[in-house]
Design a protein around this motif. Structure first.
Motif, short mmCIF file in Angstrom:
data_model
loop_
_atom_site.label_atom_id
_atom_site.label_comp_id
_atom_site.label_asym_id
_atom_site.label_seq_id
_atom_site.Cartn_x
_atom_site.Cartn_y
_atom_site.Cartn_z
N GLN A 52 37.56 39.62 52.07
CA GLN A 52 37.64 40.17 50.72
C GLN A 52 38.20 41.59 50.73
OE1 GLN A 52 34.24 41.88 48.42
NE2 GLN A 52 34.37 39.95 47.28
N LYS A 56 41.70 42.90 48.89
CA LYS A 56 41.74 44.03 47.95
C LYS A 56 42.74 45.09 48.39
CE LYS A 56 37.02 43.68 46.12
NZ LYS A 56 35.68 44.32 46.05
N ASN A 59 46.49 43.42 48.04
CA ASN A 59 46.90 42.76 46.80
C ASN A 59 48.11 43.48 46.22
OD1 ASN A 59 47.11 41.50 44.31
ND2 ASN A 59 45.25 42.44 43.46
N VAL A 65 46.80 39.24 34.82
CA VAL A 65 47.16 37.83 35.02
C VAL A 65 48.07 37.31 33.92
CG1 VAL A 65 46.24 35.48 35.12
CG2 VAL A 65 45.07 37.31 36.34
N ILE A 76 46.08 35.54 43.99
CA ILE A 76 46.41 36.68 44.86
C ILE A 76 46.64 36.08 46.24
CG2 ILE A 76 45.60 38.84 45.87
CD1 ILE A 76 43.67 39.07 43.46
N LYS A 120 42.02 33.01 43.59
CA LYS A 120 42.38 32.70 42.20
C LYS A 120 41.46 33.49 41.28
CE LYS A 120 43.86 28.49 41.37
NZ LYS A 120 45.29 28.59 40.98
N GLU A 121 42.05 34.41 40.54
CA GLU A 121 41.29 35.33 39.71
C GLU A 121 40.67 34.64 38.49
OE1 GLU A 121 44.07 39.14 39.64
OE2 GLU A 121 45.12 37.25 40.02
N GLY A 124 42.86 32.84 36.10
CA GLY A 124 44.06 32.52 36.86
C GLY A 124 44.60 31.14 36.50
N MET A 226 35.75 35.10 40.87
CA MET A 226 36.91 34.91 41.73
C MET A 226 36.72 33.67 42.61
SD MET A 226 39.85 36.53 42.67
CE MET A 226 39.70 38.34 42.60
N GLU A 228 37.51 32.49 45.91
CA GLU A 228 37.97 33.06 47.18
C GLU A 228 38.18 31.94 48.19
OE1 GLU A 228 35.39 36.11 48.65
OE2 GLU A 228 35.09 37.02 46.69
#
Length: 278
Positions: A52, A56, A59, A65, A76, A120-121, A124, A226, A228
């Motif tokens: 993670q 960050k 990115n 988005v 991302i 994927k936010e 997203g 998120m 992840e």
């Protein structure tokens, strides 16, 4: 490095995950499979903060988005975390994961092509239908991607959707990930009445594996958390590089197989051998 302060205490992930003959045959038949508990919750808890943090830091998105194109809305994307951190390297190059990849494909050894964090936010967009290997200048049918959520993935978000047995056809189109690839492949799947499979909710540490030629897509993320995911791409040891037939493959040859010429073994310093039988 700051990411590696607790490296000695991180799980090594070098033991064996036992596959059944039925699982192996199912993968070879359909080109995809979901495996539960490939990493334990405790193991994922130790590696997730490392991954993670790297995502960050690296990115590249600067727009919200809703202002991005379809590809940008999908996730991302950060590649080759194993080059950035010794802790990430221990996860990506894990023998446990690599052995699963080799056994599913039925090969004696596998190398890393590259890894990717795909986050994927919230809000997203969907990931359009595509084939991964259209990007890869690899002269083999033996490629496979491990897709592992680092957090629970709810039924609402879901895992990827796979079009079963499409890996057997090899390249179906040169369409890269786009709205057009989604239309083209969606029409193909409908016309051929191809079975599609989504494995639904997954726990952190579960994983799907799919062939490089298996058509797949993913839904958007309507939740406020998120999604992840960490992925690792493997290919059979002994594979040779192809002459690139597109800009995408030319770029991949330069980035992920540096110094390798078409026809040569795909074995640059960025493609370590991570599992060899016996």
């Amino acid at each position: 490095m700051k990411h590696d302060i607790v490296l000695d205490s991180l799980p090594k992930l070098d033991d064996t995950y036992l596959l059944t003959d039925k699982q192996i045959q199912s993968y070879r038949q359909t080109g995809h499979i979901a495996l539960r508990g490939v990493a334990s919750p405790e193991e994922v808890d130790r590696y997730e903060p490392v991954i993670q943090t790297l995502v960050k830091e690296h990115n590249q998105h600067t727009r919200p988005v809703h202002e991005r194109n379809t590809y940008g809305k999908a996730f991302i994307q950060v590649g080759n975390l194993w080059e950035m951190s010794e802790a990430a390297k221990r996860f990506v190059l894990a023998r446990r994961f690599a052995k699963i990849a080799a056994e599913l494909m039925g090969v004696d050894g596998v190398r890393i092509y590259h890894d990717q964090a795909l986050f994927k936010e919230p809000g997203g967009g969907h990931t359009p239908w595509h084939q991964d290997q259209i990007y890869w200048p690899l002269d083999t049918m033996h490629t496979i991607t491990m897709w592992m959520p680092l957090v629970p993935v709810s039924e609402e978000v879901g895992s990827m959707t796979f079009a079963s047995a499409t890996h057997r056809a090899g390249s179906l189109s040169k369409e890269l990930i786009s709205d057009e690839s989604h239309r083209t492949f969606g029409s193909y799947i409908e016309a051929k009445t191809i079975e599609t499979v989504n494995y639904g909710a997954l726990s952190a540490g579960d994983a799907t594996f799919h062939s490089g030629w298996t058509l797949h897509s993913a839904p958007g993320n309507p939740t406020d958390t998120m999604r992840e995911v960490m992925t690792v791409i493997y290919f059979a040891d002994g594979t040779r590089a192809l002459e690139p037939d597109s800009n995408a493959r030319r770029n991949d040859l330069n980035r992920w197989l540096p110094g390798v010429q078409p026809g040569e073994l795909a074995a640059s310093p960025l493609n370590p051998l991570v599992y060899k039988r016996n």
